[in-house]
Motif scaffolding. Structure first.
Motif, short mmCIF file in Angstrom:
data_model
loop_
_atom_site.label_atom_id
_atom_site.label_comp_id
_atom_site.label_asym_id
_atom_site.label_seq_id
_atom_site.Cartn_x
_atom_site.Cartn_y
_atom_site.Cartn_z
N VAL A 27 9.68 -17.88 29.98
CA VAL A 27 10.74 -17.46 30.48
C VAL A 27 11.83 -16.11 30.43
O VAL A 27 11.66 -15.10 30.93
CB VAL A 27 11.87 -18.44 30.11
N THR A 28 10.79 -15.27 28.94
CA THR A 28 10.61 -14.29 28.40
C THR A 28 10.20 -12.77 29.56
O THR A 28 10.07 -12.33 30.35
CB THR A 28 10.64 -13.47 27.60
N LEU A 29 8.85 -13.67 29.67
CA LEU A 29 7.70 -12.68 30.60
C LEU A 29 8.28 -12.58 31.94
O LEU A 29 7.82 -11.86 32.75
CB LEU A 29 6.27 -13.36 30.55
N GLN A 30 8.25 -13.51 32.84
CA GLN A 30 8.62 -13.63 33.99
C GLN A 30 10.61 -12.75 34.41
O GLN A 30 10.35 -11.95 35.22
CB GLN A 30 9.24 -15.25 34.46
N SER A 31 10.78 -12.70 33.21
CA SER A 31 12.18 -11.71 33.49
C SER A 31 11.78 -10.64 33.07
O SER A 31 11.89 -9.86 34.51
CB SER A 31 13.04 -11.87 32.85
N GLN A 32 10.70 -10.24 33.05
CA GLN A 32 10.29 -8.54 32.66
C GLN A 32 9.51 -8.14 34.20
O GLN A 32 9.79 -7.22 34.04
CB GLN A 32 9.11 -8.97 31.42
N LEU A 33 8.23 -9.48 34.70
CA LEU A 33 8.15 -9.51 35.55
C LEU A 33 8.72 -8.69 36.57
O LEU A 33 8.70 -7.45 37.16
CB LEU A 33 6.93 -10.20 35.87
N THR A 34 10.25 -9.32 36.54
CA THR A 34 11.41 -9.28 38.20
C THR A 34 11.52 -7.82 37.12
O THR A 34 12.37 -7.06 38.74
CB THR A 34 11.93 -10.32 38.06
N GLU A 35 11.85 -7.24 36.44
CA GLU A 35 12.94 -6.53 36.28
C GLU A 35 11.45 -5.41 36.50
O GLU A 35 11.21 -4.19 37.49
CB GLU A 35 13.00 -5.80 34.76
N GLN A 36 10.63 -4.93 35.76
CA GLN A 36 9.38 -4.39 37.00
C GLN A 36 9.17 -4.64 37.57
O GLN A 36 8.62 -3.27 38.04
CB GLN A 36 7.89 -4.44 35.41
N ARG A 37 8.79 -5.54 38.82
CA ARG A 37 8.33 -5.12 40.18
C ARG A 37 9.79 -4.37 40.87
O ARG A 37 9.44 -4.16 41.96
CB ARG A 37 9.20 -6.42 39.81
#
Length: 444
Positions: A217-227
């Protein structure tokens, strides 16, 4: 008769005209202007002559063109300065672009790293879930076997040794019964340990599975933010590059326009100056006929030869705007003394008025002129006197004294500013008036 500094010779009407309006006016005058009307010595008031107005307009046009040239040069300098500033801004933008490119690269690398970690975590979670299922099945099997053992042990624990002896058919059978009981006891210990280990390991894997799910969940959030950040950085990158390009293009176009305008202004200034020079040459040509008439009139004045060596006074207080001598490829046969309009002009020496009016109309010169004979071999000529407001207060044949007012500064005839054209004609030839008039210091 002389070309004054820019602005001194332009009347209020012409000064109000803008550069190219003045040029257009001069073109109109040169193309469609009518020749000046001739005037005689009957002394009626005359209208402003066209030559005078044309000269003023040409000088105004030259001044306006020079002003336009200066304005365009200032515009070019300003455009150059803006281009220099824009180059600095573009360099700063380029540096910013490079920084953004580095940040974008970092973000892209981070996206790859987070994506890899996310894939690894998902694989680990899948493996943990498989292990949990497998170990849960193993635990259930061990617990079932252990339950059987417990029931058997419980049942056998109530049988005494005597009962075992009685139940055994032989000593071998008895030994087998005792060995079975001992084996079950050992298996129970092993099963119990395995069950504890499986339970602990399963709980650990369950906890790991929960942590892995949270990390996903955390990594998916980071991925969305970085994109999103990467998209914003790329948009900023494109905007900076576009703004720099647009600004430089706009200033380059403005500079090109200023350069073209400057070229037009230079050409206009050159044309106007050529026209002014041509008019000055015409003035010189007109003045070439002045000495002949003055000499004839002096010789017919009835006076004897001039006996003096110097004139008592200067004809006008002012600055010498054009001296006697070579000028514009010709020869200036007099001395121009500039002064404000309507300044009084006086006789340089005593004599007889032999001409007052417009004696050179036949040659196309409409200047108001006074000629005074000081002897049959010497006369003085005063040209471009006012013929509109303050006419010369003289009559032909009138005797005048040195210092007597004989007219007023004007702009009649071919002239570009208020002044008097003062000539000294001796034995039919013009000579430098400075050799006759007193120096300035002598009359203070």
């Amino acid at each position: 008769m002389y070309l004054t500094p820019r602005g001194r010779t332009v009347n209020a009407f012409v000064n109000a005209l803008r550069p190219f309006a003045a040029l257009a006016l001069v073109l109109t005058i040169l193309i469609v202007g009518a020749p000046p009307a001739l005037a005689d010595d009957s002394r009626p008031p005359v209208a402003p002559n066209a030559d005078q107005k044309k000269a003023a307009d040409i000088e105004a046009a030259a001044a306006a063109a020079r002003d336009a040239k200066l304005q365009y040069e200032a515009a070019i300098a300003m455009a150059d300065a803006k281009l220099g500033l824009l180059e600095l801004q573009r360099a700063a933008a380029r540096s910013q672009v490079e920084e953004l490119a580095v940040e974008i690269a970092k973000t892209d690398a981070s996206l790859v790293d987070v994506g890899g970690r996310l894939a690894d975590t998902r694989a680990l979670l899948a493996q943990l879930r498989e292990d949990i299922v497998r170990q849960t099945n193993q635990l259930a099997a061990r617990e079932a076997l252990y339950s059987i053992h417990l029931r058997a042990t419980y049942r056998d624990s109530h049988a005494s040794v005597l009962e075992l002896l009685l139940a055994a058919s032989s000593m071998t059978d008895l030994a087998n019964l005792v060995g079975t009981r001992l084996a079950l006891d050992r298996q129970d210990v092993v099963l119990a340990n395995e069950i504890r280990t499986l339970r602990a390991d399963t709980e650990t894997k369950r906890a790991g599975s929960a942590a892995a799910e949270q990390e996903i969940v955390t990594l998916q959030s980071q991925l969305t933010e970085q994109r999103a950040r990467a998209a914003a950085q790329r948009a900023a990158f494109d905007a900076v590059v576009q703004q720099a390009a647009v600004a430089v293009d706009a200033q380059s176009a403005a500079r090109a326009d200023a350069v073209a305008g400057r070229a037009r202004a230079v050409q206009s200034a050159k044309w106007a100056e050529e026209q002014a020079l041509e008019l000055a040459r015409q003035i010189l040509r007109a003045e070439e006929s002045y000495p002949e008439l003055a000499a004839k009139l002096a010789s017919a004045s009835g006076l004897g030869a001039f006996s003096g060596t110097k004139f008592p006074v200067r004809p006008l207080e002012g600055f010498i705007s054009s001296p006697f001598g070579p000028r514009l490829g010709g020869f200036h046969n007099g001395m121009d003394i500039a002064a404000p309009m309507y300044s009084p002009i006086v006789a340089a020496a005593a004599g007889i008025v032999v001409t007052v009016g417009h004696p050179y109309l036949a040659s196309g010169d409409t200047a108001e002129v006074v000629i005074i004979a000081h002897g049959n071999d010497l006369s003085t000529l005063y040209g471009h006197l006012d013929d509109l407001v303050k006419l010369p207060p003289l009559k032909l044949g009138q005797k005048v004294e040195a210092g007597q007012v004989i007219g007023y500064v004007g702009m009649s005839g071919h002239t570009t500013g208020p002044h008097v054209h003062f000539m000294t004609i001796f034995n039919g030839k013009p000579i430098d008036p400075l050799s006759f008039i007193p120096p300035v210091a002598a009359i203070r």
